[in-house]
Enzyme design. Structure first.
Site, PDB file in Angstrom:
ATOM      1  CD  GLN A  20      -2.983  -1.085   2.254  1.00  0.00           C
ATOM      2  OE1 GLN A  20      -2.743  -1.663   3.298  1.00  0.00           O
ATOM      3  NE2 GLN A  20      -4.098  -0.398   2.079  1.00  0.00           N
ATOM      4  NE  ARG A  77      -0.142  -4.678  11.890  1.00  0.00           N
ATOM      5  CZ  ARG A  77      -1.186  -4.803  11.063  1.00  0.00           C
ATOM      6  NH1 ARG A  77      -2.032  -3.800  10.881  1.00  0.00           N
ATOM      7  NH2 ARG A  77      -1.404  -5.918  10.426  1.00  0.00           N
ATOM      8  CG  HIS A 123      -1.093  -6.104   5.139  1.00  0.00           C
ATOM      9  ND1 HIS A 123      -1.254  -5.411   6.327  1.00  0.00           N
ATOM     10  CD2 HIS A 123      -2.189  -5.839   4.407  1.00  0.00           C
ATOM     11  CE1 HIS A 123      -2.411  -4.739   6.290  1.00  0.00           C
ATOM     12  NE2 HIS A 123      -3.001  -4.978   5.136  1.00  0.00           N
ATOM     13  CG  ASN A 169      -3.598  -7.222   7.918  1.00  0.00           C
ATOM     14  OD1 ASN A 169      -3.765  -6.663   8.996  1.00  0.00           O
ATOM     15  ND2 ASN A 169      -4.356  -6.974   6.863  1.00  0.00           N
ATOM     16  CD  GLU A 170      -7.872  -6.917   7.952  1.00  0.00           C
ATOM     17  OE1 GLU A 170      -8.147  -6.920   6.743  1.00  0.00           O
ATOM     18  OE2 GLU A 170      -8.184  -5.976   8.703  1.00  0.00           O
ATOM     19  CG  ASN A 310      -6.378  -5.166  11.720  1.00  0.00           C
ATOM     20  OD1 ASN A 310      -5.584  -4.860  12.611  1.00  0.00           O
ATOM     21  ND2 ASN A 310      -5.999  -5.425  10.486  1.00  0.00           N
ATOM     22  CE1 TYR A 312      -9.652  -1.713   9.658  1.00  0.00           C
ATOM     23  CE2 TYR A 312      -9.776   0.653   9.283  1.00  0.00           C
ATOM     24  CZ  TYR A 312      -9.055  -0.517   9.280  1.00  0.00           C
ATOM     25  OH  TYR A 312      -7.736  -0.507   8.916  1.00  0.00           O
ATOM     26  CD  GLU A 381      -5.042  -2.672   9.387  1.00  0.00           C
ATOM     27  OE1 GLU A 381      -6.151  -2.444   8.864  1.00  0.00           O
ATOM     28  OE2 GLU A 381      -4.180  -3.400   8.875  1.00  0.00           O
ATOM     29  CD1 TRP A 431      -6.095   2.168   7.326  1.00  0.00           C
ATOM     30  CD2 TRP A 431      -4.328   0.862   7.795  1.00  0.00           C
ATOM     31  NE1 TRP A 431      -5.527   1.774   6.139  1.00  0.00           N
ATOM     32  CE2 TRP A 431      -4.450   0.986   6.396  1.00  0.00           C
ATOM     33  CE3 TRP A 431      -3.279   0.101   8.332  1.00  0.00           C
ATOM     34  CZ2 TRP A 431      -3.564   0.366   5.518  1.00  0.00           C
ATOM     35  CZ3 TRP A 431      -2.416  -0.514   7.459  1.00  0.00           C
ATOM     36  CH2 TRP A 431      -2.552  -0.390   6.066  1.00  0.00           C
ATOM     37  CD  GLU A 438      -8.635   1.026   1.611  1.00  0.00           C
ATOM     38  OE1 GLU A 438      -7.498   1.017   2.142  1.00  0.00           O
ATOM     39  OE2 GLU A 438      -9.590   0.419   2.094  1.00  0.00           O
ATOM     40  CD1 TRP A 439      -6.323  -2.799   0.834  1.00  0.00           C
ATOM     41  CD2 TRP A 439      -4.827  -3.894  -0.426  1.00  0.00           C
ATOM     42  NE1 TRP A 439      -5.233  -3.107   1.624  1.00  0.00           N
ATOM     43  CE2 TRP A 439      -4.305  -3.774   0.887  1.00  0.00           C
ATOM     44  CE3 TRP A 439      -4.045  -4.546  -1.394  1.00  0.00           C
ATOM     45  CZ2 TRP A 439      -3.046  -4.274   1.256  1.00  0.00           C
ATOM     46  CZ3 TRP A 439      -2.788  -5.047  -1.024  1.00  0.00           C
ATOM     47  CH2 TRP A 439      -2.309  -4.911   0.280  1.00  0.00           C
TER      48      TRP A 439
END
Ligand code: GBH
Length: 480
Positions: A20, A77, A123, A169-170, A310, A312, A381, A431, A438-439
């Site tokens: 990213q 991180r 990630h 990550n995730e 993580n 949100y 995050e 984050w 952003e992907w």
């Protein structure tokens, strides 16, 4: 004076991820990851962009560290690009010293600036060669060995300097978005409208299983050969948002809420803390959900020194009647932004999936703490995009009061979880340090506390939120 809710050694800072922010995809021997390949497929990324330049952090780590200092961060991180370190990825492939040295230097520079590094090994940016060679994450025998080898190369090179390690990550995103919806690399889906490759009734569960075992293998390697002398901790980072019933008076909706968390989080959390997959998943998925051998579960159970969280937002959940579709991955339910009474869970942001609801953060921490016997938690995050932010003139955009409010709400909820609910949360990474790739949404959505001017030489401009976070923590932490 009342006791401050957070201890003075509470570790807070900011997070990013290699693909990213770094750019420099072909420099110093780096090879493609599955994300480089994925971005070249027309239609996959909203603005047809890629991480080719991104924030150009490969050339600007000194600027990033200056930002961290300006924000008064105690920790940073970041993630490693596997294909910089072992370009082809495999255990018999050569290690790229230049790629490895980039990260060793970053770690040294962070220490020199008094900032604690927290490293994510993976990630999502799998070396593309491993996907081509043997099907990547779908191939348990090969992938587990290659991942463990990669982890060992990294522990050997910088284990003595890094105290916080995150294996993944995730994994939910790698499995579901990579192998069910096809929204993320490598883009498998059985949605026939999308010239599909893959079988999303089975592949995501195989990938999740393989990721868990590889995580276990890397943790065992660390504990066997590094932990004692290096004195660090290792864990996995799971994504998961909070849920409220669409109709609180309908027991089926209430039950569906737990099922949603089980499919999203406990899929990985339960094997690690409890030694088995959740019953609700086994019931719905049957033998499409793999079984652990005794040897495998011995590797996975107990494999977290800490829980990386993580988080949100939140959703309302409505159960679905009738049997689940073979492709269902959420637990046979609907995710909604409004409840039965028409109330919204939170205000809109630039991300369709993200509606802030800070109370949900406190509730989820308590929920996880209860289920897993009070594990140490590091929030790895938490953050938000802001509706329309990308279209604002710079001076207005930098006054990101919405984001400041978000952080005030969420960090306040974290402080309550610790001081009032007894949750053992010891750190928090916002984050993100800066706007970044952003992907699938490309550069249209911004999550940074720093604005990155993609048309102006990647110049960084701190937003109001960059300073706000330090002030929030200052108000919540014990003084010396
Ligand atoms: C994090 O994932 C990532 O770790 C980070 O790299 C990323 O930049 C950040 O979020 C902000 O997005 O559209 O219905 O498929 C957060 C968890 C899970 C949130 C998948 C978006 C997409 C839901 N993500 N979710 S959907």
């Amino acid at each position: 004076m009342p006791k401050a809710p957070l201890p003075k050694d509470f570790l807070w800072g900011f997070a990013t991820a290699s693909y990213q922010i770094e750019g420099a995809p072909h420099e110093d021997g780096r090879a493609d990851s599955i994300w480089d390949v994925f971005c070249r497929i027309p239609g996959k990324i909203a603005d047809a962009s890629s991480g080719d330049v991104a924030c150009d952090s490969y050339h600007r780590t000194h600027e990033d560290i200056a930002l961290l200092k300006e924000c008064k961060a105690k920790a940073y991180r970041f993630s490693l690009s596997w294909s910089r370190i072992i370009p082809l990825g495999g255990r018999n492939d050569p290690v790229n010293e230049k790629g490895l040295q980039y990260y060793v230097q970053l770690v040294d520079d962070l220490h020199a600036a008094g900032i604690e590094p927290m490293i994510t090994l993976f990630h999502w940016d799998l070396p593309a060669e491993l996907d081509r060679r043997y099907g990547g994450l779908l191939n348990k025998e090969e992938f587990v060995k290659d991942y463990e080898n990669y982890a060992r190369v990294v522990f050997k090179a910088m284990g003595s300097k890094v105290k916080y390690w995150i294996t993944y990550n995730e994994p939910w995103c790698s499995s579901i978005l990579g192998y069910s919806t096809g929204l993320f690399a490598p883009g498998h889906t059985s949605d026939r409208t999308k010239s599909a490759i893959g079988d999303s009734s089975r592949e995501p569960w195989i990938v999740g299983h393989n990721l868990l075992i590889a995580h276990g293998a890397a943790v065992k390697a660390y504990r066997d050969d590094f932990k004692e002398k290096d004195g660090g901790q290792i864990g996995i980072t799971l994504n998961g948002d909070w849920v409220e019933p669409w109709d609180a008076d309908d027991p089926a909706d209430v039950e569906a809420c737990d099922r949603k968390i089980e499919f999203a989080i406990c899929w990985f959390g339960d094997p690690i803390y409890l030694g088995k997959y959740p019953d609700s998943m086994r019931k719905q998925l049957g033998d499409r959900l793999p079984q652990f051998t005794e040897e495998e579960i011995a590797l996975v159970k107990g494999s977290n020194d800490f829980y990386g969280m993580n988080h949100y937002c939140a959703n309302y959940i409505k159960h679905k009647d009738g049997p689940a579709e073979p492709e269902d991955f959420a637990g046979n339910l609907e995710m909604l932004m409004e409840n039965k009474a028409g109330e919204s869970i939170g205000p809109e942001t630039q991300s369709v999936w993200l509606r802030p609801y800070p109370t949900g953060f406190r509730k989820l921490m308590k929920w996880l703490s209860d289920r897993y016997g009070g594990p140490v938690i590091y929030v790895t995050e938490n953050g938000t995009s802001v509706k329309g932010e990308n279209d604002l003139p710079l001076d207005e955009l930098l006054q990101d009061d919405f984001r400041c409010e978000y952080f005030r709400g969420y960090i306040g909820a974290l402080a309550d979880a610790r001081s009032k609910d007894g949750v053992d949360v010891r750190g928090y990474m916002a984050w993100s340090l800066m706007d970044n790739f952003e992907w699938a949404e490309g550069y249209e959505t911004r999550f940074g506390v720093t604005y990155v001017d993609y048309n102006g030489g990647q110049k960084r401009h701190p937003k109001k939120s960059a300073k706000a976070i330090a002030d929030i923590f200052d108000g919540l932490m014990e003084k010396e």
